[in-house]
Scaffold this active site. Structure first.
Site, PDB file in Angstrom:
ATOM      1  N   GLN A   1      14.038 -29.244  13.032  1.00  0.00           N
ATOM      2  CA  GLN A   1      15.283 -28.931  13.989  1.00  0.00           C
ATOM      3  C   GLN A   1      15.308 -29.534  15.064  1.00  0.00           C
ATOM      4  O   GLN A   1      14.214 -29.838  15.645  1.00  0.00           O
ATOM      5  CB  GLN A   1      15.352 -27.219  14.056  1.00  0.00           C
ATOM      6  CG  GLN A   1      14.029 -26.804  14.480  1.00  0.00           C
ATOM      7  CD  GLN A   1      13.811 -25.487  14.436  1.00  0.00           C
ATOM      8  OE1 GLN A   1      14.494 -24.499  14.158  1.00  0.00           O
ATOM      9  NE2 GLN A   1      12.499 -24.867  14.429  1.00  0.00           N
TER      10      GLN A   1
ATOM     11  N   HIS B   1      12.511  -8.572  22.431  1.00  0.00           N
ATOM     12  CA  HIS B   1      11.072  -8.160  21.921  1.00  0.00           C
ATOM     13  C   HIS B   1      10.510  -6.814  22.050  1.00  0.00           C
ATOM     14  O   HIS B   1      10.061  -6.243  21.129  1.00  0.00           O
ATOM     15  CB  HIS B   1      10.048  -9.102  22.521  1.00  0.00           C
ATOM     16  CG  HIS B   1      10.188 -10.519  22.265  1.00  0.00           C
ATOM     17  ND1 HIS B   1      10.308 -11.494  23.187  1.00  0.00           N
ATOM     18  CD2 HIS B   1      10.112 -11.267  21.103  1.00  0.00           C
ATOM     19  CE1 HIS B   1      10.511 -12.715  22.645  1.00  0.00           C
ATOM     20  NE2 HIS B   1      10.532 -12.517  21.604  1.00  0.00           N
TER      21      HIS B   1
ATOM     22  N   ASP C   1       7.551 -18.111  19.668  1.00  0.00           N
ATOM     23  CA  ASP C   1       7.511 -17.941  21.308  1.00  0.00           C
ATOM     24  C   ASP C   1       6.467 -16.940  21.681  1.00  0.00           C
ATOM     25  O   ASP C   1       6.160 -16.973  22.975  1.00  0.00           O
ATOM     26  CB  ASP C   1       8.777 -17.484  21.906  1.00  0.00           C
ATOM     27  CG  ASP C   1       9.334 -16.392  21.429  1.00  0.00           C
ATOM     28  OD1 ASP C   1       8.677 -15.431  21.421  1.00  0.00           O
ATOM     29  OD2 ASP C   1      10.541 -16.550  20.792  1.00  0.00           O
TER      30      ASP C   1
ATOM     31  N   GLU D   1       4.685 -19.243  11.392  1.00  0.00           N
ATOM     32  CA  GLU D   1       5.722 -19.790  11.997  1.00  0.00           C
ATOM     33  C   GLU D   1       5.789 -21.389  11.132  1.00  0.00           C
ATOM     34  O   GLU D   1       4.929 -21.950  11.096  1.00  0.00           O
ATOM     35  CB  GLU D   1       5.272 -20.069  13.365  1.00  0.00           C
ATOM     36  CG  GLU D   1       6.316 -21.254  14.256  1.00  0.00           C
ATOM     37  CD  GLU D   1       7.910 -20.633  14.133  1.00  0.00           C
ATOM     38  OE1 GLU D   1       8.401 -19.575  14.513  1.00  0.00           O
ATOM     39  OE2 GLU D   1       8.587 -21.434  13.611  1.00  0.00           O
TER      40      GLU D   1
ATOM     41  N   ASP E   1      10.987 -11.946  12.867  1.00  0.00           N
ATOM     42  CA  ASP E   1      11.555 -12.619  14.001  1.00  0.00           C
ATOM     43  C   ASP E   1      11.810 -13.940  13.979  1.00  0.00           C
ATOM     44  O   ASP E   1      11.414 -14.955  14.730  1.00  0.00           O
ATOM     45  CB  ASP E   1      10.456 -12.532  15.079  1.00  0.00           C
ATOM     46  CG  ASP E   1      10.704 -12.886  16.512  1.00  0.00           C
ATOM     47  OD1 ASP E   1      11.963 -13.051  16.880  1.00  0.00           O
ATOM     48  OD2 ASP E   1       9.788 -13.093  17.389  1.00  0.00           O
ATOM     49  N   CYS E   2      12.955 -13.989  13.147  1.00  0.00           N
ATOM     50  CA  CYS E   2      13.490 -15.452  12.647  1.00  0.00           C
ATOM     51  C   CYS E   2      14.951 -15.853  13.279  1.00  0.00           C
ATOM     52  O   CYS E   2      15.472 -14.913  14.306  1.00  0.00           O
ATOM     53  CB  CYS E   2      13.407 -15.216  11.111  1.00  0.00           C
ATOM     54  SG  CYS E   2      15.085 -14.219  10.730  1.00  0.00           S
ATOM     55  N   SER E   3      15.015 -17.039  13.240  1.00  0.00           N
ATOM     56  CA  SER E   3      16.439 -17.742  13.767  1.00  0.00           C
ATOM     57  C   SER E   3      17.435 -17.147  12.779  1.00  0.00           C
ATOM     58  O   SER E   3      17.264 -16.394  11.961  1.00  0.00           O
ATOM     59  CB  SER E   3      16.465 -19.238  13.810  1.00  0.00           C
ATOM     60  OG  SER E   3      15.388 -19.817  13.568  1.00  0.00           O
ATOM     61  N   ASP E   4      18.662 -17.454  13.313  1.00  0.00           N
ATOM     62  CA  ASP E   4      19.889 -16.944  12.459  1.00  0.00           C
ATOM     63  C   ASP E   4      19.872 -17.672  10.963  1.00  0.00           C
ATOM     64  O   ASP E   4      19.220 -18.689  10.862  1.00  0.00           O
ATOM     65  CB  ASP E   4      21.461 -17.360  13.180  1.00  0.00           C
ATOM     66  CG  ASP E   4      20.950 -16.978  14.408  1.00  0.00           C
ATOM     67  OD1 ASP E   4      21.504 -15.562  14.904  1.00  0.00           O
ATOM     68  OD2 ASP E   4      21.112 -17.883  15.581  1.00  0.00           O
TER      69      ASP E   4
HETATM   70  N1  SPD Z   1      20.864 -15.892  17.642  1.00  0.00           N
HETATM   71  C1  SPD Z   1      19.412 -15.989  17.919  1.00  0.00           C
HETATM   72  C2  SPD Z   1      18.602 -15.058  17.013  1.00  0.00           C
HETATM   73  C3  SPD Z   1      17.289 -15.260  17.204  1.00  0.00           C
HETATM   74  C4  SPD Z   1      16.323 -14.123  16.892  1.00  0.00           C
HETATM   75  N2  SPD Z   1      14.949 -14.799  17.345  1.00  0.00           N
HETATM   76  C5  SPD Z   1      14.757 -15.036  18.383  1.00  0.00           C
HETATM   77  C6  SPD Z   1      13.090 -15.289  18.691  1.00  0.00           C
HETATM   78  C7  SPD Z   1      12.620 -14.374  19.712  1.00  0.00           C
HETATM   79  N3  SPD Z   1      11.004 -14.331  19.474  1.00  0.00           N
END
Ligand code: SPD
Length: 287
Positions: free
Chosen positions: A31, A62, A86, A106, A157-160
């Site tokens: 990415q 968090h 992070d 991760e 705790d992932c991205s969209d």
């Molecule tokens: N739109 C953002 C969604 C991200 C969620 N994860 C954020 C990572 C923080 N540890």
């Protein structure tokens, strides 16, 4: 000379931006990674065009993901974090002395490297804590290989949802999480915005309801995310101690938090917007 730039997250016909000094722009094998320094929110991380976290608003995110789960469960020694590169989720977990192992899985090693370099304060002491083990691997594959009844808590705790993270929201993935959780175990996941990502949000809630006996969603804010309003969902097969906070733990942890406390959590669990509860209730009644 003014070297500030605007960096925006585009969602449909809206954009959510921060202005500041561009500290990093690079592409990993997975990415695009951007780090910017903004006067109000500190250092902020964007992955593939979406804001992930900033050093000044990360506690909204968090603390809400971690403390409803860990302040209520009896056994929290063995924890899995999917994503969380992070270090903020691990940092919050490590506030509990009963936690003895955290596997942080991760997929993108570059995210961890970048966060350790530019956003070190988010992971803080977690990075040097012996209880934390980092595994660079695909979370979907990780949960397939773990034996039954292994983890007490799983944090997602992932991205969209995107082409490469979609499976982290699938029923197959949640089924595997359920299998590797202990019988009293609990899954906690970020569950998107009821405003900016309404369809995704509703799909996550429905899939969790179908997979687990009990699930509950809380709503709060993460200032830099699109529309600000965000959600976290907690799911378990065990009703007995599901989200019943332990007073001793709550008092101890509240002292160490910037945002979370029991009143905040109680309110946040009552915040489901009517347009969401109507759809979720209609779905439950159909089943
Ligand atoms: N739109 C953002 C969604 C991200 C969620 N994860 C954020 C990572 C923080 N540890």
């Amino acid at each position: 000379m003014n070297t500030s730039v605007w960096i925006d997250e585009y969602q449909k016909d809206s954009r959510f931006g921060l202005k500041g000094k561009l500290l990093l722009k690079k592409t990993s094998i997975f990415q695009e990674i951007i780090v910017i320094e903004n006067e109000l929110y500190g250092k902020a991380l964007m992955l593939d065009g979406c804001w992930m976290i900033s050093s000044k608003d990360e506690k909204y995110y968090h603390e809400c993901l971690v403390h409803p789960a860990l302040s209520s469960l009896k056994k929290i020694s063995n924890i899995l974090i999917i994503g969380g590169g992070d270090g903020g989720t691990a940092r919050e977990c490590l506030k509990y002395p009963e936690v003895s192992n955290i596997d942080l899985v991760e997929i993108d090693e570059e995210v961890i490297k970048v966060c350790k370099k530019f956003l070190k304060e988010i992971g803080d002491n977690a990075w040097t804590d012996d209880r934390l083990s980092i595994h660079i691997q695909d979370g979907v594959k990780w949960v397939e290989t773990i034996r039954d009844d292994f983890y007490d808590v799983i944090f997602i705790d992932c991205s969209d949802p995107s082409e490469f993270s979609n499976l982290l929201f699938s029923s197959e993935f949640y089924e595997n999480c359920k299998r590797i959780l202990t019988k009293e175990g609990l899954l906690a996941t970020q569950s998107e915005s009821p405003e900016s990502f309404k369809t995704m949000h509703i799909n996550i809630l429905k899939t969790l309801k179908t997979t687990f006996n009990v699930s509950k969603t809380m709503y709060s804010f993460v200032p830099i995310y699109p529309s600000g309003i965000w959600s976290w969902t907690f799911a378990s097969d065990n009703k007995s101690n599901f989200l019943k906070p332990n007073c001793r733990k709550v008092l101890e942890i509240e002292k160490q938090c910037e945002i979370w406390n029991l009143n905040y959590q109680d309110g946040a669990f009552k915040m489901m917007p009517n347009k969401i509860s109507k759809e979720i209730n209609a779905f439950k009644n159909d089943k």
